[in-house]
Motif scaffolding. Structure first.
Motif, PDB file in Angstrom:
ATOM      1  N   ILE A   1       0.850  -1.228  -0.021  1.00 57.87           N
ATOM      2  CA  ILE A   1       0.103  -0.087   0.101  1.00 57.87           C
ATOM      3  C   ILE A   1       0.826   1.268   0.051  1.00 57.87           C
ATOM      4  CG2 ILE A   1      -1.622   1.173   1.519  1.00 57.87           C
ATOM      5  CD1 ILE A   1      -2.929  -1.165   0.021  1.00 57.87           C
ATOM      6  N   TRP A   2       0.717   2.120  -1.012  1.00 54.41           N
ATOM      7  CA  TRP A   2       1.466   3.263  -1.084  1.00 54.41           C
ATOM      8  C   TRP A   2       0.599   4.557  -0.597  1.00 54.41           C
ATOM      9  CZ3 TRP A   2       0.731   6.904  -5.375  1.00 54.41           C
ATOM     10  CH2 TRP A   2       1.784   8.167  -5.299  1.00 54.41           C
ATOM     11  N   GLN A   3       1.160   5.267   0.298  1.00 60.24           N
ATOM     12  CA  GLN A   3       0.595   6.578   0.828  1.00 60.24           C
ATOM     13  C   GLN A   3       0.671   7.824   0.383  1.00 60.24           C
ATOM     14  OE1 GLN A   3       0.504   6.368   5.107  1.00 60.24           O
ATOM     15  NE2 GLN A   3       0.308   4.171   5.203  1.00 60.24           N
TER      16      GLN A   3
ATOM     17  N   GLY B   1       6.329   3.928   6.179  1.00 60.48           N
ATOM     18  CA  GLY B   1       5.624   3.972   7.313  1.00 60.48           C
ATOM     19  C   GLY B   1       6.653   3.712   8.601  1.00 60.48           C
ATOM     20  N   VAL B   2       6.175   4.095   9.730  1.00 53.05           N
ATOM     21  CA  VAL B   2       7.000   4.169  10.874  1.00 53.05           C
ATOM     22  C   VAL B   2       7.974   2.984  10.886  1.00 53.05           C
ATOM     23  CG1 VAL B   2       7.118   4.210  13.410  1.00 53.05           C
ATOM     24  CG2 VAL B   2       5.618   5.667  12.149  1.00 53.05           C
ATOM     25  N   GLY B   3       7.479   1.715  10.854  1.00 55.61           N
ATOM     26  CA  GLY B   3       8.093   0.447  11.325  1.00 55.61           C
ATOM     27  C   GLY B   3       9.276   0.334  10.328  1.00 55.61           C
ATOM     28  N   SER B   4       8.992   0.891   9.091  1.00 53.93           N
ATOM     29  CA  SER B   4      10.349   0.600   7.975  1.00 53.93           C
ATOM     30  C   SER B   4      11.346   1.571   8.359  1.00 53.93           C
ATOM     31  CB  SER B   4       9.725   0.943   6.713  1.00 53.93           C
ATOM     32  OG  SER B   4      10.917   1.192   5.824  1.00 53.93           O
ATOM     33  N   ARG B   5      11.181   2.814   9.128  1.00 54.31           N
ATOM     34  CA  ARG B   5      12.092   3.610   9.463  1.00 54.31           C
ATOM     35  C   ARG B   5      12.798   3.139  10.599  1.00 54.31           C
ATOM     36  NH1 ARG B   5       8.059   7.356   8.119  1.00 54.31           N
ATOM     37  NH2 ARG B   5       7.287   7.799  10.130  1.00 54.31           N
ATOM     38  N   ARG B   6      12.086   2.412  11.609  1.00 56.17           N
ATOM     39  CA  ARG B   6      12.787   1.962  12.760  1.00 56.17           C
ATOM     40  C   ARG B   6      13.836   1.028  12.156  1.00 56.17           C
ATOM     41  NH1 ARG B   6       7.415   1.493  16.312  1.00 56.17           N
ATOM     42  NH2 ARG B   6       7.168   3.817  16.914  1.00 56.17           N
ATOM     43  N   ARG B   7      13.278   0.138  11.169  1.00 56.15           N
ATOM     44  CA  ARG B   7      14.102  -1.093  10.887  1.00 56.15           C
ATOM     45  C   ARG B   7      15.298  -0.606  10.236  1.00 56.15           C
ATOM     46  NH1 ARG B   7       9.131  -3.463   9.829  1.00 56.15           N
ATOM     47  NH2 ARG B   7       9.045  -2.642   8.074  1.00 56.15           N
ATOM     48  N   SER B   8      15.191   0.561   9.273  1.00 58.86           N
ATOM     49  CA  SER B   8      16.175   1.297   8.826  1.00 58.86           C
ATOM     50  C   SER B   8      17.125   1.802   9.637  1.00 58.86           C
ATOM     51  CB  SER B   8      15.784   2.436   7.762  1.00 58.86           C
ATOM     52  OG  SER B   8      16.709   2.961   7.141  1.00 58.86           O
ATOM     53  N   TYR B   9      16.624   2.574  10.848  1.00 61.58           N
ATOM     54  CA  TYR B   9      17.462   3.153  11.607  1.00 61.58           C
ATOM     55  C   TYR B   9      18.538   2.130  12.391  1.00 61.58           C
ATOM     56  CZ  TYR B   9      18.898   5.381  16.177  1.00 61.58           C
ATOM     57  OH  TYR B   9      19.566   5.699  17.172  1.00 61.58           O
ATOM     58  N   ARG B  10      17.642   0.832  12.835  1.00 61.26           N
ATOM     59  CA  ARG B  10      18.487  -0.122  13.431  1.00 61.26           C
ATOM     60  C   ARG B  10      19.562  -0.764  12.480  1.00 61.26           C
ATOM     61  NH1 ARG B  10      13.364  -3.394  15.899  1.00 61.26           N
ATOM     62  NH2 ARG B  10      12.885  -1.696  17.645  1.00 61.26           N
ATOM     63  N   GLY B  11      19.331  -0.909  11.212  1.00 59.06           N
ATOM     64  CA  GLY B  11      20.026  -1.456  10.259  1.00 59.06           C
ATOM     65  C   GLY B  11      21.252  -0.474   9.943  1.00 59.06           C
ATOM     66  N   ASN B  12      21.178   0.632  10.125  1.00 58.01           N
ATOM     67  CA  ASN B  12      22.461   1.587   9.997  1.00 58.01           C
ATOM     68  C   ASN B  12      23.257   1.718  11.071  1.00 58.01           C
ATOM     69  OD1 ASN B  12      21.606   2.212   7.383  1.00 58.01           O
ATOM     70  ND2 ASN B  12      20.156   3.922   7.834  1.00 58.01           N
TER      71      ASN B  12
ATOM     72  N   LYS C   1       4.074  13.165  -0.919  1.00 53.64           N
ATOM     73  CA  LYS C   1       4.056  14.422  -1.421  1.00 53.64           C
ATOM     74  C   LYS C   1       4.934  15.147  -0.666  1.00 53.64           C
ATOM     75  CE  LYS C   1      -0.679  14.156  -2.859  1.00 53.64           C
ATOM     76  NZ  LYS C   1      -2.046  14.808  -2.464  1.00 53.64           N
ATOM     77  N   GLN C   2       5.200  14.942   0.567  1.00 54.34           N
ATOM     78  CA  GLN C   2       6.060  15.812   1.308  1.00 54.34           C
ATOM     79  C   GLN C   2       7.727  15.611   0.956  1.00 54.34           C
ATOM     80  OE1 GLN C   2       5.636  14.567   5.116  1.00 54.34           O
ATOM     81  NE2 GLN C   2       3.493  15.241   5.228  1.00 54.34           N
ATOM     82  N   SER C   3       8.107  14.406   0.383  1.00 58.46           N
ATOM     83  CA  SER C   3       9.355  14.156  -0.090  1.00 58.46           C
ATOM     84  C   SER C   3       9.379  14.325  -1.503  1.00 58.46           C
ATOM     85  CB  SER C   3       9.552  12.609   0.347  1.00 58.46           C
ATOM     86  OG  SER C   3       8.960  11.630  -0.087  1.00 58.46           O
ATOM     87  N   GLY C   4       8.672  14.138  -2.285  1.00 57.48           N
ATOM     88  CA  GLY C   4       8.587  14.154  -3.719  1.00 57.48           C
ATOM     89  C   GLY C   4       9.115  12.930  -4.442  1.00 57.48           C
ATOM     90  N   ALA C   5       8.933  11.812  -3.807  1.00 62.49           N
ATOM     91  CA  ALA C   5       9.284  10.538  -4.271  1.00 62.49           C
ATOM     92  C   ALA C   5       8.165   9.801  -5.180  1.00 62.49           C
ATOM     93  CB  ALA C   5       9.527   9.359  -3.254  1.00 62.49           C
ATOM     94  N   SER C   6       8.551   8.821  -5.851  1.00 56.85           N
ATOM     95  CA  SER C   6       7.611   8.458  -6.744  1.00 56.85           C
ATOM     96  C   SER C   6       7.238   7.139  -6.359  1.00 56.85           C
ATOM     97  CB  SER C   6       8.141   8.009  -8.230  1.00 56.85           C
ATOM     98  OG  SER C   6       9.154   7.256  -7.879  1.00 56.85           O
ATOM     99  N   PRO C   7       5.918   6.545  -6.763  1.00 59.83           N
ATOM    100  CA  PRO C   7       5.446   5.211  -6.222  1.00 59.83           C
ATOM    101  C   PRO C   7       6.367   4.288  -6.168  1.00 59.83           C
ATOM    102  CG  PRO C   7       3.900   6.295  -7.813  1.00 59.83           C
ATOM    103  CD  PRO C   7       5.154   7.317  -7.862  1.00 59.83           C
ATOM    104  N   GLY C   8       6.473   3.439  -5.136  1.00 60.38           N
ATOM    105  CA  GLY C   8       7.204   2.158  -5.097  1.00 60.38           C
ATOM    106  C   GLY C   8       8.766   2.604  -4.824  1.00 60.38           C
TER     107      GLY C   8
END
Length: 126
Positions: free
Chosen positions: A88-90, A111-122, A95-102
């Motif tokens: 699901i694409w929101q 979403g928030v979960g992805s950002r958290r996983r990204s933070y842990r991964g980095n 719109k805030q970041s200017g990225a394209s779908p996908g």
């Protein structure tokens, strides 16, 4: 025969009446039932023609990797396919970041979960 769940918002009474011929309305605007693929596709065409300004989400079981599929009308969240999975694409977040779908580089759209996983991964787990 597939198990089907349909959720409608602001559907006209005539459409709601038609849907109760095929599904059980378990709550206002929420329908469940078991219909063939052909009937499901014909009902989806009927919904597209009669939903007007309303919204609808149809989910059904199938033999895909996820075990289900879905269709969407009138929602701001859009299904996109990414590496064989439907996500699901929101657009409101993108719109805030200017990225394209996908675009996987845009952590805002996942979403928030992805950002958290990204933070842990980095930075590693603490």
């Amino acid at each position: 025969m597939a198990v089907v769940t349909l959720v409608t918002t602001a559907a006209p009474p005539s459409l709601r009446g038609e849907l109760t011929r095929w599904f059980l309305e378990v709550a206002p605007g929420v329908y469940v039932g078991q219909v063939s693929q052909r009937v499901r596709e014909q009902l989806w065409l009927l919904i597209q023609d009669h939903i007007g300004p309303g919204r609808a989400i149809l989910s059904y079981s199938n033999n895909s990797e996820q075990g289900f599929g879905f269709e969407v009308i009138g929602h701001d969240r859009l299904p996109i396919e990414r590496e064989g999975l439907t996500l699901i694409w929101q657009p409101s977040l993108v719109k805030q970041s200017g990225a394209s779908p996908g675009d996987p580089s845009d952590s805002q759209s996942w979403g928030v979960g992805s950002r958290r996983r990204s933070y842990r991964g980095n930075y590693g787990r603490r």
